[in-house]
Design a protein around this motif. Structure first.
Motif, PDB file in Angstrom:
ATOM      1  N   THR A   1      -8.669 -10.553  46.814  1.00  0.00           N
ATOM      2  CA  THR A   1      -8.453  -9.089  47.225  1.00  0.00           C
ATOM      3  C   THR A   1      -7.737  -8.981  46.199  1.00  0.00           C
ATOM      4  OG1 THR A   1      -6.323 -11.118  47.388  1.00  0.00           O
ATOM      5  CG2 THR A   1      -8.134 -11.012  49.014  1.00  0.00           C
ATOM      6  N   LYS A   2      -6.955  -9.053  45.260  1.00  0.00           N
ATOM      7  CA  LYS A   2      -7.049  -8.449  43.690  1.00  0.00           C
ATOM      8  C   LYS A   2      -7.893  -7.228  43.181  1.00  0.00           C
ATOM      9  CE  LYS A   2      -2.308 -10.095  44.174  1.00  0.00           C
ATOM     10  NZ  LYS A   2      -1.410 -10.666  42.979  1.00  0.00           N
ATOM     11  N   GLY A   3      -9.298  -7.865  43.703  1.00  0.00           N
ATOM     12  CA  GLY A   3     -10.245  -7.431  42.257  1.00  0.00           C
ATOM     13  C   GLY A   3     -11.021  -8.093  41.427  1.00  0.00           C
ATOM     14  N   ARG A   4     -12.134  -8.053  40.548  1.00  0.00           N
ATOM     15  CA  ARG A   4     -12.361  -8.877  40.169  1.00  0.00           C
ATOM     16  C   ARG A   4     -11.727  -9.195  38.422  1.00  0.00           C
ATOM     17  NH1 ARG A   4     -17.285 -10.491  41.963  1.00  0.00           N
ATOM     18  NH2 ARG A   4     -18.397  -8.583  42.735  1.00  0.00           N
ATOM     19  N   PHE A   5     -12.291 -10.329  38.250  1.00  0.00           N
ATOM     20  CA  PHE A   5     -11.597 -10.816  37.144  1.00  0.00           C
ATOM     21  C   PHE A   5     -13.078 -11.685  36.237  1.00  0.00           C
ATOM     22  CE2 PHE A   5      -7.675  -9.930  39.881  1.00  0.00           C
ATOM     23  CZ  PHE A   5      -7.169  -9.700  38.705  1.00  0.00           C
ATOM     24  N   ASP A   6     -12.096 -11.648  34.964  1.00  0.00           N
ATOM     25  CA  ASP A   6     -13.147 -13.037  33.875  1.00  0.00           C
ATOM     26  C   ASP A   6     -12.132 -13.930  33.800  1.00  0.00           C
ATOM     27  OD1 ASP A   6     -14.825 -11.069  34.015  1.00  0.00           O
ATOM     28  OD2 ASP A   6     -14.277  -9.952  32.133  1.00  0.00           O
ATOM     29  N   ILE A   7     -13.136 -15.287  33.217  1.00  0.00           N
ATOM     30  CA  ILE A   7     -12.235 -16.333  32.959  1.00  0.00           C
ATOM     31  C   ILE A   7     -12.780 -16.569  31.547  1.00  0.00           C
ATOM     32  CG2 ILE A   7     -11.485 -18.960  33.337  1.00  0.00           C
ATOM     33  CD1 ILE A   7     -11.785 -18.129  36.555  1.00  0.00           C
ATOM     34  N   GLN A   8     -12.020 -16.906  30.465  1.00  0.00           N
ATOM     35  CA  GLN A   8     -12.753 -16.741  28.994  1.00  0.00           C
ATOM     36  C   GLN A   8     -12.198 -18.265  28.116  1.00  0.00           C
ATOM     37  OE1 GLN A   8     -11.387 -13.750  26.133  1.00  0.00           O
ATOM     38  NE2 GLN A   8     -13.383 -13.539  26.314  1.00  0.00           N
ATOM     39  N   LEU A   9     -12.797 -18.537  27.769  1.00  0.00           N
ATOM     40  CA  LEU A   9     -12.611 -19.697  26.519  1.00  0.00           C
ATOM     41  C   LEU A   9     -12.275 -18.872  25.509  1.00  0.00           C
ATOM     42  CD1 LEU A   9     -14.272 -22.247  27.828  1.00  0.00           C
ATOM     43  CD2 LEU A   9     -12.302 -21.235  28.780  1.00  0.00           C
ATOM     44  N   LYS A  10     -10.910 -19.086  24.560  1.00  0.00           N
ATOM     45  CA  LYS A  10     -10.660 -18.197  23.510  1.00  0.00           C
ATOM     46  C   LYS A  10     -10.644 -19.535  22.334  1.00  0.00           C
ATOM     47  CE  LYS A  10      -8.764 -14.732  22.368  1.00  0.00           C
ATOM     48  NZ  LYS A  10      -7.901 -14.099  21.754  1.00  0.00           N
ATOM     49  N   GLY A  11     -11.134 -19.963  20.980  1.00  0.00           N
ATOM     50  CA  GLY A  11     -11.747 -20.511  20.383  1.00  0.00           C
ATOM     51  C   GLY A  11     -12.536 -22.663  20.236  1.00  0.00           C
ATOM     52  N   SER A  12     -13.652 -21.698  21.445  1.00  0.00           N
ATOM     53  CA  SER A  12     -14.250 -22.666  21.986  1.00  0.00           C
ATOM     54  C   SER A  12     -15.657 -22.451  21.306  1.00  0.00           C
ATOM     55  CB  SER A  12     -14.640 -21.940  23.606  1.00  0.00           C
ATOM     56  OG  SER A  12     -15.536 -20.898  23.613  1.00  0.00           O
ATOM     57  N   GLY A  13     -15.322 -22.714  20.240  1.00  0.00           N
ATOM     58  CA  GLY A  13     -16.810 -22.572  19.022  1.00  0.00           C
ATOM     59  C   GLY A  13     -17.803 -21.675  18.365  1.00  0.00           C
ATOM     60  N   PRO A  14     -18.295 -21.746  17.878  1.00  0.00           N
ATOM     61  CA  PRO A  14     -18.961 -20.817  17.133  1.00  0.00           C
ATOM     62  C   PRO A  14     -20.586 -20.252  17.976  1.00  0.00           C
ATOM     63  CG  PRO A  14     -20.267 -23.107  16.424  1.00  0.00           C
ATOM     64  CD  PRO A  14     -18.775 -22.456  17.032  1.00  0.00           C
ATOM     65  N   THR A  15     -20.081 -18.417  18.145  1.00  0.00           N
ATOM     66  CA  THR A  15     -21.474 -17.968  18.858  1.00  0.00           C
ATOM     67  C   THR A  15     -22.396 -17.182  17.947  1.00  0.00           C
ATOM     68  OG1 THR A  15     -20.093 -16.142  19.133  1.00  0.00           O
ATOM     69  CG2 THR A  15     -19.878 -17.594  20.156  1.00  0.00           C
ATOM     70  N   PRO A  16     -23.271 -16.741  18.284  1.00  0.00           N
ATOM     71  CA  PRO A  16     -23.835 -15.227  17.643  1.00  0.00           C
ATOM     72  C   PRO A  16     -23.313 -14.627  16.653  1.00  0.00           C
ATOM     73  CG  PRO A  16     -25.432 -16.369  19.577  1.00  0.00           C
ATOM     74  CD  PRO A  16     -24.077 -16.373  19.179  1.00  0.00           C
ATOM     75  N   TYR A  17     -21.846 -14.310  16.943  1.00  0.00           N
ATOM     76  CA  TYR A  17     -20.770 -13.208  16.614  1.00  0.00           C
ATOM     77  C   TYR A  17     -20.608 -13.566  15.293  1.00  0.00           C
ATOM     78  CZ  TYR A  17     -23.443 -11.821  20.574  1.00  0.00           C
ATOM     79  OH  TYR A  17     -24.679 -11.672  22.157  1.00  0.00           O
ATOM     80  N   SER A  18     -20.406 -15.243  15.523  1.00  0.00           N
ATOM     81  CA  SER A  18     -19.442 -15.521  14.693  1.00  0.00           C
ATOM     82  C   SER A  18     -18.955 -14.655  13.038  1.00  0.00           C
ATOM     83  CB  SER A  18     -19.035 -17.188  14.898  1.00  0.00           C
ATOM     84  OG  SER A  18     -18.937 -17.123  15.793  1.00  0.00           O
ATOM     85  N   ARG A  19     -19.814 -14.294  12.531  1.00  0.00           N
ATOM     86  CA  ARG A  19     -19.911 -14.245  11.517  1.00  0.00           C
ATOM     87  C   ARG A  19     -19.408 -14.541  10.536  1.00  0.00           C
ATOM     88  NH1 ARG A  19     -16.267  -8.824  11.884  1.00  0.00           N
ATOM     89  NH2 ARG A  19     -15.384  -9.796  13.533  1.00  0.00           N
ATOM     90  N   ASN A  20     -20.406 -16.122  10.316  1.00  0.00           N
ATOM     91  CA  ASN A  20     -19.866 -17.620   9.407  1.00  0.00           C
ATOM     92  C   ASN A  20     -18.666 -17.927   9.948  1.00  0.00           C
ATOM     93  OD1 ASN A  20     -22.317 -16.661   8.104  1.00  0.00           O
ATOM     94  ND2 ASN A  20     -21.185 -15.618   6.840  1.00  0.00           N
ATOM     95  N   GLY A  21     -18.149 -17.512  10.834  1.00  0.00           N
ATOM     96  CA  GLY A  21     -16.632 -18.149  11.213  1.00  0.00           C
ATOM     97  C   GLY A  21     -16.745 -19.678  11.712  1.00  0.00           C
ATOM     98  N   ASP A  22     -15.943 -20.322  12.222  1.00  0.00           N
ATOM     99  CA  ASP A  22     -15.964 -21.014  12.913  1.00  0.00           C
ATOM    100  C   ASP A  22     -15.854 -21.466  14.342  1.00  0.00           C
ATOM    101  OD1 ASP A  22     -13.387 -20.936  13.101  1.00  0.00           O
ATOM    102  OD2 ASP A  22     -12.455 -22.990  11.863  1.00  0.00           O
ATOM    103  N   GLY A  23     -15.639 -20.107  15.024  1.00  0.00           N
ATOM    104  CA  GLY A  23     -15.902 -20.024  16.219  1.00  0.00           C
ATOM    105  C   GLY A  23     -14.574 -21.141  16.994  1.00  0.00           C
ATOM    106  N   ARG A  24     -13.088 -21.607  16.174  1.00  0.00           N
ATOM    107  CA  ARG A  24     -12.182 -22.297  16.719  1.00  0.00           C
ATOM    108  C   ARG A  24     -11.305 -21.136  16.247  1.00  0.00           C
ATOM    109  NH1 ARG A  24     -13.843 -25.759  19.804  1.00  0.00           N
ATOM    110  NH2 ARG A  24     -15.918 -27.282  19.256  1.00  0.00           N
TER     111      ARG A  24
END
Length: 472
Positions: A100-123
């Motif tokens: 009722t207050k609008g639309r909201f994203d739910i996001q996990l942070k630290g959930s592992g590497p992605t194609p955008y991790s730039r050699n990071g561990d994603g954690r």
């Protein structure tokens, strides 16, 4: 009954070049540190009683029904330097929900590497998880637009930075994760189809009254002008105002090396990576104008008459400093009990801040002492402050109940850097009681209480935090 989250997943309908669909990487032995049940209710999340299920889902070990996990692509100017491709290197958006207050994203942070991790561990290690949970919820309680904290998880695994550290996963809620950098990556690639689709999505989501890119830009500018003025009014330093950390929704996002000032100084810096003070406290108004200029550059190609649009967009950006100043004046005069500010009040504010700088006065405690009409060391020993007090008291004689206004704008308690660091160290040692205590006290920042009193004290010399870190 199992957890129910009313996902709509509208971001996933945008052109596929804006994201990568993928699942989070599971962790070894997760445990639930905190779950924000009040926020969950606001999001329409139901059946959130099973802690084992909450742990699996918000650790990334189980994808909830209806979710469409994806990592978002964006670019950025980082400390003024162009980086053509960034993205969610350690985060996945599970999906968005409509409330009722609008639309909201739910996001996990630290959930592992992605194609955008730039050699990071994603954690993420545990410290940034707890830091963002506490500070984002504290900002919400202060009435400052911000992303929110839904859950904090300990992974039971170690991550390696300078040394081995306990891992964590943070669940963030945002009106959206659309950044200036999201527009930048498409504009830089001259992807007009994608840029137009992103613009239409952002308008529908945040500023449905905007009829064209110029009105959209003006709406974002207004939101960011209000936001940064509010930051200034509580002594908050974001620390890394890159264009990928600047949302079109006007929310505070990414609490990496952020900090609240103790002693006031207009050029205070805490961020360990801000070596030249680009994002110092007093530079934040200039930087947000610079960021809005980058957004304007992205939007110009969507307009039919480029030459005229450049003029119109330039005018909109050039109008922002005055808008920022008016918001700053409104915020700071309210802190002084003035409900009907005038241009003449600027001198009163600026003189106080100058005295506070000279006397190394605590920012939060100075304004709260004025609100409560109590002793104000070290300022009470200052002749300049005594003279200022006479001028201020004469000024507020024209106001109705100024002290009541001040007590709703000057917090009694803030998340001080040394207390955040002490809380994190306790958690690393296995004690989460300070984390929960801070969350409870900071949920009512304007209320005076004996419980909160120890948390209002500035740091002792051996408690000072000189630098804050991103944690990546």
């Amino acid at each position: 009954m199992s957890l129910s989250i009313p996902f709509a997943n509208t971001y996933g309908t945008l052109p596929p070049q804006l994201f990568t669909r993928m699942k989070p990487t599971s962790v070894a032995n997760p445990s639930l540190i905190a779950f924000n049940h009040d926020l969950a209710t606001e999001l329409g999340i139901e059946n959130a009683e099973d802690n084992a299920e909450l742990t699996r889902i918000f650790a990334g070990n189980e994808v909830p029904h209806g979710a469409d996990p994806l990592a978002q692509l964006y670019a950025a100017h980082q400390f003024g330097q162009w980086n053509p491709q960034l993205g969610d290197g350690r985060a996945l958006m599970l999906g968005d929900v409509k409330t009722t207050k609008g639309r909201f994203d739910i996001q996990l942070k630290g959930s592992g590497p992605t194609p955008y991790s730039r050699n990071g561990d994603g954690r993420s290690w545990l410290g940034p998880v707890l830091r963002e949970y506490v500070i984002s919820e504290a900002m919400h309680a202060l009435g400052i637009p911000t992303t929110r904290a839904l859950a904090a998880i300990s992974t039971g695994e170690q991550v390696f930075r300078e040394t081995a550290l306990p891992g964590g996963v943070f669940t963030r809620v945002a009106a959206s994760h659309i950044r200036v950098g999201t527009f930048q990556v498409l504009a830089a690639r001259r992807d007009m189809e994608g840029l137009k689709a992103l613009f239409e999505h952002a308008v529908e989501r945040h500023y449905p009254e905007a009829k064209d890119p110029l009105e959209f830009l003006q709406s974002v500018i207004q939101a960011q002008a209000k936001l940064v003025a509010k930051w200034m009014s509580v002594g908050f330093i974001h620390g890394v105002m890159n264009t990928d950390n600047c949302t079109v929704s006007g929310e505070t996002i990414d609490y990496g090396p952020c900090a609240f000032m103790d002693e006031f100084h207009p050029m205070q810096v805490f961020s360990s990576i801000d070596r030249h003070g680009r994002y110092a406290y007093g530079n934040q108004p200039d930087i947000i104008v610079w960021n809005m200029a980058q957004l304007a550059t992205c939007l110009v190609p969507l307009m039919p008459d480029t030459d005229q649009s450049v003029k119109d967009f330039t005018e909109a950006v050039h109008a922002m400093p005055k808008m920022l100043h008016l918001n700053w004046r409104k915020a700071f005069t309210a802190k002084l009990g003035i409900s009907s500010p005038t241009a003449e009040d600027d001198v009163l504010i600026q003189d106080l801040l100058r005295i506070m700088t000279d006397e190394k006065a605590d920012f939060t405690n100075t304004f709260r002492a004025l609100s409560d009409n109590i002793a104000n060391p070290p300022l009470d020993q200052s002749d300049a402050f005594a003279s200022w007090m006479q001028r201020w008291q004469t000024r507020i004689e024209r106001e109705d109940n100024p002290y009541a206004l001040m007590r709703t704008t000057n917090p009694y308690i803030i998340p001080r850097n040394h207390q955040i660091e002490a809380m994190i160290q306790s958690a690393v040692d296995g004690d989460f009681a300070p984390f929960h205590r801070l969350n409870t006290l900071l949920s009512k920042p304007f209320e005076t209480s004996a419980e909160a009193l120890p948390y209002t004290h500035p740091p002792m010399d051996d408690e000072r935090v000189e630098a804050t870190f991103c944690g990546t």
